[in-house]
Design an enzyme around this catalytic site. Structure first.
Site, PDB file in Angstrom:
ATOM      1  N   HIS A  55      16.359  50.370 -53.226  1.00  0.00           N
ATOM      2  CA  HIS A  55      17.462  49.455 -53.862  1.00  0.00           C
ATOM      3  C   HIS A  55      16.824  48.634 -54.754  1.00  0.00           C
ATOM      4  O   HIS A  55      17.848  47.725 -55.466  1.00  0.00           O
ATOM      5  CB  HIS A  55      18.271  48.765 -52.592  1.00  0.00           C
ATOM      6  CG  HIS A  55      18.726  49.668 -51.595  1.00  0.00           C
ATOM      7  ND1 HIS A  55      20.155  49.717 -51.456  1.00  0.00           N
ATOM      8  CD2 HIS A  55      18.387  50.577 -50.698  1.00  0.00           C
ATOM      9  CE1 HIS A  55      20.541  50.482 -50.597  1.00  0.00           C
ATOM     10  NE2 HIS A  55      19.429  50.958 -50.024  1.00  0.00           N
ATOM     11  N   ASP A  91      24.950  38.920 -55.821  1.00  0.00           N
ATOM     12  CA  ASP A  91      25.289  40.237 -55.366  1.00  0.00           C
ATOM     13  C   ASP A  91      27.012  40.216 -55.239  1.00  0.00           C
ATOM     14  O   ASP A  91      27.634  41.017 -55.500  1.00  0.00           O
ATOM     15  CB  ASP A  91      24.800  40.568 -53.917  1.00  0.00           C
ATOM     16  CG  ASP A  91      23.586  41.288 -53.760  1.00  0.00           C
ATOM     17  OD1 ASP A  91      23.281  41.824 -54.901  1.00  0.00           O
ATOM     18  OD2 ASP A  91      22.930  41.400 -52.774  1.00  0.00           O
ATOM     19  N   HIS A 111      29.912  47.044 -55.761  1.00  0.00           N
ATOM     20  CA  HIS A 111      29.534  48.704 -55.992  1.00  0.00           C
ATOM     21  C   HIS A 111      30.758  49.565 -55.976  1.00  0.00           C
ATOM     22  O   HIS A 111      30.918  50.468 -56.775  1.00  0.00           O
ATOM     23  CB  HIS A 111      28.821  49.159 -54.584  1.00  0.00           C
ATOM     24  CG  HIS A 111      27.416  48.866 -54.478  1.00  0.00           C
ATOM     25  ND1 HIS A 111      26.519  49.485 -55.578  1.00  0.00           N
ATOM     26  CD2 HIS A 111      26.377  47.837 -54.021  1.00  0.00           C
ATOM     27  CE1 HIS A 111      25.260  48.941 -55.262  1.00  0.00           C
ATOM     28  NE2 HIS A 111      25.397  48.120 -54.292  1.00  0.00           N
ATOM     29  N   TRP A 164      24.882  43.962 -54.557  1.00  0.00           N
ATOM     30  CA  TRP A 164      26.203  43.840 -55.445  1.00  0.00           C
ATOM     31  C   TRP A 164      27.142  43.552 -54.512  1.00  0.00           C
ATOM     32  O   TRP A 164      28.373  43.271 -55.083  1.00  0.00           O
ATOM     33  CB  TRP A 164      26.195  45.180 -56.259  1.00  0.00           C
ATOM     34  CG  TRP A 164      25.964  44.961 -57.602  1.00  0.00           C
ATOM     35  CD1 TRP A 164      25.728  46.131 -58.292  1.00  0.00           C
ATOM     36  CD2 TRP A 164      26.153  43.989 -58.800  1.00  0.00           C
ATOM     37  NE1 TRP A 164      25.377  45.897 -59.517  1.00  0.00           N
ATOM     38  CE2 TRP A 164      25.735  44.815 -59.999  1.00  0.00           C
ATOM     39  CE3 TRP A 164      26.512  42.808 -58.783  1.00  0.00           C
ATOM     40  CZ2 TRP A 164      25.703  43.997 -61.084  1.00  0.00           C
ATOM     41  CZ3 TRP A 164      26.377  42.058 -59.850  1.00  0.00           C
ATOM     42  CH2 TRP A 164      26.037  42.653 -61.033  1.00  0.00           C
ATOM     43  N   ARG A 220      20.748  51.591 -44.510  1.00  0.00           N
ATOM     44  CA  ARG A 220      19.387  51.279 -44.871  1.00  0.00           C
ATOM     45  C   ARG A 220      18.591  50.590 -43.696  1.00  0.00           C
ATOM     46  O   ARG A 220      17.807  50.362 -43.667  1.00  0.00           O
ATOM     47  CB  ARG A 220      19.440  50.375 -46.229  1.00  0.00           C
ATOM     48  CG  ARG A 220      19.654  48.992 -46.233  1.00  0.00           C
ATOM     49  CD  ARG A 220      19.572  48.446 -47.531  1.00  0.00           C
ATOM     50  NE  ARG A 220      18.322  47.486 -47.796  1.00  0.00           N
ATOM     51  CZ  ARG A 220      18.247  46.736 -48.881  1.00  0.00           C
ATOM     52  NH1 ARG A 220      19.297  46.487 -49.523  1.00  0.00           N
ATOM     53  NH2 ARG A 220      17.158  46.187 -49.125  1.00  0.00           N
ATOM     54  N   ASP A 255      23.809  51.234 -48.268  1.00  0.00           N
ATOM     55  CA  ASP A 255      23.780  49.730 -47.825  1.00  0.00           C
ATOM     56  C   ASP A 255      23.960  49.836 -46.219  1.00  0.00           C
ATOM     57  O   ASP A 255      23.363  49.257 -45.320  1.00  0.00           O
ATOM     58  CB  ASP A 255      24.564  48.773 -48.218  1.00  0.00           C
ATOM     59  CG  ASP A 255      23.924  48.128 -49.535  1.00  0.00           C
ATOM     60  OD1 ASP A 255      22.737  48.184 -49.687  1.00  0.00           O
ATOM     61  OD2 ASP A 255      24.811  47.655 -50.533  1.00  0.00           O
ATOM     62  N   HIS A 266      20.238  35.332 -54.427  1.00  0.00           N
ATOM     63  CA  HIS A 266      20.520  36.841 -54.154  1.00  0.00           C
ATOM     64  C   HIS A 266      21.966  37.287 -53.938  1.00  0.00           C
ATOM     65  O   HIS A 266      22.641  37.812 -54.530  1.00  0.00           O
ATOM     66  CB  HIS A 266      19.475  37.735 -53.426  1.00  0.00           C
ATOM     67  CG  HIS A 266      19.644  39.078 -53.414  1.00  0.00           C
ATOM     68  ND1 HIS A 266      18.818  39.848 -54.567  1.00  0.00           N
ATOM     69  CD2 HIS A 266      20.583  39.857 -53.143  1.00  0.00           C
ATOM     70  CE1 HIS A 266      18.973  40.799 -54.334  1.00  0.00           C
ATOM     71  NE2 HIS A 266      20.107  41.257 -53.479  1.00  0.00           N
ATOM     72  N   HIS A 317      25.140  54.889 -55.379  1.00  0.00           N
ATOM     73  CA  HIS A 317      24.925  53.437 -55.184  1.00  0.00           C
ATOM     74  C   HIS A 317      23.466  52.923 -56.172  1.00  0.00           C
ATOM     75  O   HIS A 317      23.977  51.983 -56.480  1.00  0.00           O
ATOM     76  CB  HIS A 317      24.352  53.558 -53.693  1.00  0.00           C
ATOM     77  CG  HIS A 317      24.011  52.098 -53.161  1.00  0.00           C
ATOM     78  ND1 HIS A 317      25.212  51.067 -52.748  1.00  0.00           N
ATOM     79  CD2 HIS A 317      22.856  51.467 -53.234  1.00  0.00           C
ATOM     80  CE1 HIS A 317      24.474  49.995 -52.284  1.00  0.00           C
ATOM     81  NE2 HIS A 317      23.273  50.266 -52.694  1.00  0.00           N
ATOM     82  N   HIS A 373      17.834  42.570 -58.373  1.00  0.00           N
ATOM     83  CA  HIS A 373      17.384  43.880 -58.173  1.00  0.00           C
ATOM     84  C   HIS A 373      16.152  44.467 -58.777  1.00  0.00           C
ATOM     85  O   HIS A 373      15.580  45.459 -58.709  1.00  0.00           O
ATOM     86  CB  HIS A 373      18.248  45.070 -57.773  1.00  0.00           C
ATOM     87  CG  HIS A 373      19.265  44.803 -56.337  1.00  0.00           C
ATOM     88  ND1 HIS A 373      19.368  45.694 -55.646  1.00  0.00           N
ATOM     89  CD2 HIS A 373      19.971  43.774 -56.074  1.00  0.00           C
ATOM     90  CE1 HIS A 373      19.977  45.254 -54.477  1.00  0.00           C
ATOM     91  NE2 HIS A 373      20.413  43.818 -54.741  1.00  0.00           N
ATOM     92  N   ASP A 405      23.243  48.988 -58.268  1.00  0.00           N
ATOM     93  CA  ASP A 405      21.940  48.407 -57.882  1.00  0.00           C
ATOM     94  C   ASP A 405      21.033  47.936 -59.044  1.00  0.00           C
ATOM     95  O   ASP A 405      20.736  46.754 -59.208  1.00  0.00           O
ATOM     96  CB  ASP A 405      20.978  48.915 -56.670  1.00  0.00           C
ATOM     97  CG  ASP A 405      21.801  48.594 -55.215  1.00  0.00           C
ATOM     98  OD1 ASP A 405      22.544  47.787 -55.289  1.00  0.00           O
ATOM     99  OD2 ASP A 405      21.160  49.270 -54.189  1.00  0.00           O
TER     100      ASP A 405
HETATM  101  N1  ADE Z   1      13.603  42.747 -51.163  1.00  0.00           N
HETATM  102  C1  ADE Z   1      12.591  42.519 -51.831  1.00  0.00           C
HETATM  103  N2  ADE Z   1      12.745  42.561 -53.378  1.00  0.00           N
HETATM  104  C2  ADE Z   1      14.257  42.645 -53.188  1.00  0.00           C
HETATM  105  C3  ADE Z   1      14.847  42.615 -54.369  1.00  0.00           C
HETATM  106  N3  ADE Z   1      14.471  42.529 -55.672  1.00  0.00           N
HETATM  107  N4  ADE Z   1      16.357  43.057 -54.204  1.00  0.00           N
HETATM  108  C4  ADE Z   1      16.695  42.954 -53.120  1.00  0.00           C
HETATM  109  N5  ADE Z   1      16.080  43.138 -52.017  1.00  0.00           N
HETATM  110  C5  ADE Z   1      14.534  42.997 -52.085  1.00  0.00           C
HETATM  111 ZN    ZN Z   2      21.630  48.739 -52.424  1.00  0.00          ZN
HETATM  112 ZN    ZN Z   3      21.494  42.997 -53.410  1.00  0.00          ZN
END
Ligand code: ADE
Ligand code: ZN
Ligand code: ZN
Length: 306
Positions: A79, A172, A25, A20, A67, A64, A168, A135, A145, A139
């Site tokens: 996540h 985010d 977040h 995000w 991780r 985050d 992505h 968090h 996600h 997500d």
């Molecule tokens: N890694 C694998 N799939 C994902 C997802 N949907 N969102 C974030 N990271 C990922």
């Molecule tokens: Zn996250």
């Molecule tokens: Zn993300």
């Protein structure tokens, strides 16, 4: 999937790793702090040892930051939930199919919620559980996600205001930043996030979200965190078919999605809605947790008095 050196390099930067985006977040957490009860804010301010208005937003991106550490490696899959659907023709999540052995965002919300409700839980584990919940409720509201295709769009290259990014990252971060500050990335996101959160709060209280927000807490049940979180995930995942990949993953590759595009016009309201919903639901969830803890403490102390 092979990413270009430019994109894989970007993905290694800490901001690129923020789901995000940190900004999303932090905004979710500020919205939540506007809707929690005084009992809830007292409980979490005490637990998080922060008695300012930033007690939730200050820990919203912690998950985050851990991780990619050795300790936090286990939390990577928590996540997201990789729905094996087929956008845009079929969207949908099947918990048993899509939540892997190592866990997913739905099981993580369940796990850390049940940890918080355990009166025997050690203070240090309680702190970690609270930070993960703050968090992961964010997500789960990011549509990508809850999607498997190209690892939640990480493997789909697009353009946003002429910059090559993956889809992505666009969902985010880029759309939210464009919405709020015209796309200029702030190095101090807290002030801007607080202003955005207060504007979303006003929309919930007596603006464009006033009517729809009355249904946002339907199905919220502390006795069934899996069903609650799965409902949130399924709702977010529906946006993948309608708005994130309206013509499927192949059609969107290399497309411009930034300012002046129809894509952004449709995507921006979804980002706004999902951030507002996430904050409102996070507040409700924390309220239920704090009330349950207070109730069990009361019962405990009266039992001791007998
Ligand atoms: N890694 C694998 N799939 C994902 C997802 N949907 N969102 C974030 N990271 C990922
Ligand atoms: Zn996250
Ligand atoms: Zn993300």
């Amino acid at each position: 999937m092979k990413l270009s050196p430019l994109i894989s390099g970007l993905a290694a930067l800490p901001m690129g790793a923020l789901a995000w985006g940190g900004f999303g977040h932090i905004t979710v957490a500020y919205v939540a702090s506007n809707f929690v009860s005084s009992e809830t804010s007292a409980y979490f301010q005490n637990l998080l040892r922060n008695h300012t208005q930033d007690y939730l937003s200050g820990v919203a991106t912690w998950a985050d930051s851990v991780r990619y550490t050795k300790w936090g490696h286990f939390s990577g899959p928590l996540h997201y939930i990789d729905a094996k659907d087929s956008p845009p023709t079929y969207c949908g999540i099947v918990y048993e199919r899509d939540c892997k052995q190592e866990g997913c965002v739905v099981s993580a919300i369940q796990n850390y919620t049940s940890q918080l409700l355990d009166p025997e839980l050690h203070e240090s584990a309680r702190l970690i559980a609270a930070k993960f919940i703050i968090h992961f409720v964010g997500d789960i509201h990011q549509p990508l996600h809850t999607e498997d295709v190209a690892k939640g769009g990480n493997g789909i290259l697009v353009k946003f205001d002429d910059v090559k990014l993956n889809l992505h990252h666009v969902w985010d971060t880029s759309i939210a930043e464009k919405l709020v500050s015209g796309g200029r990335v702030s190095r101090q996101p807290y002030g801007e996030a607080k202003r955005w959160a207060d504007a979303l709060t006003a929309e919930i209280n007596d603006g464009k979200f006033n009517v729809s927000s009355r249904s946002w807490l339907e199905g919220v049940d502390l006795a069934d965190p899996i069903a609650t979180a799965l409902r949130w995930a399924i709702e977010g995942n529906e946006h993948v078919c309608t708005t994130v990949l309206p013509r499927g993953p192949d059609e969107i590759r290399n497309q411009e999605l930034g300012g002046g595009t129809e894509y952004l016009l449709k995507a921006a309201p979804v980002v706004e809605l999902q951030i507002a919903k996430a904050g409102y639901r996070l507040a409700a969830w924390l309220n239920l947790i704090a009330a349950a803890i207070a109730k069990s403490e009361r019962e405990h102390s009266t039992a001791g008095d007998l």
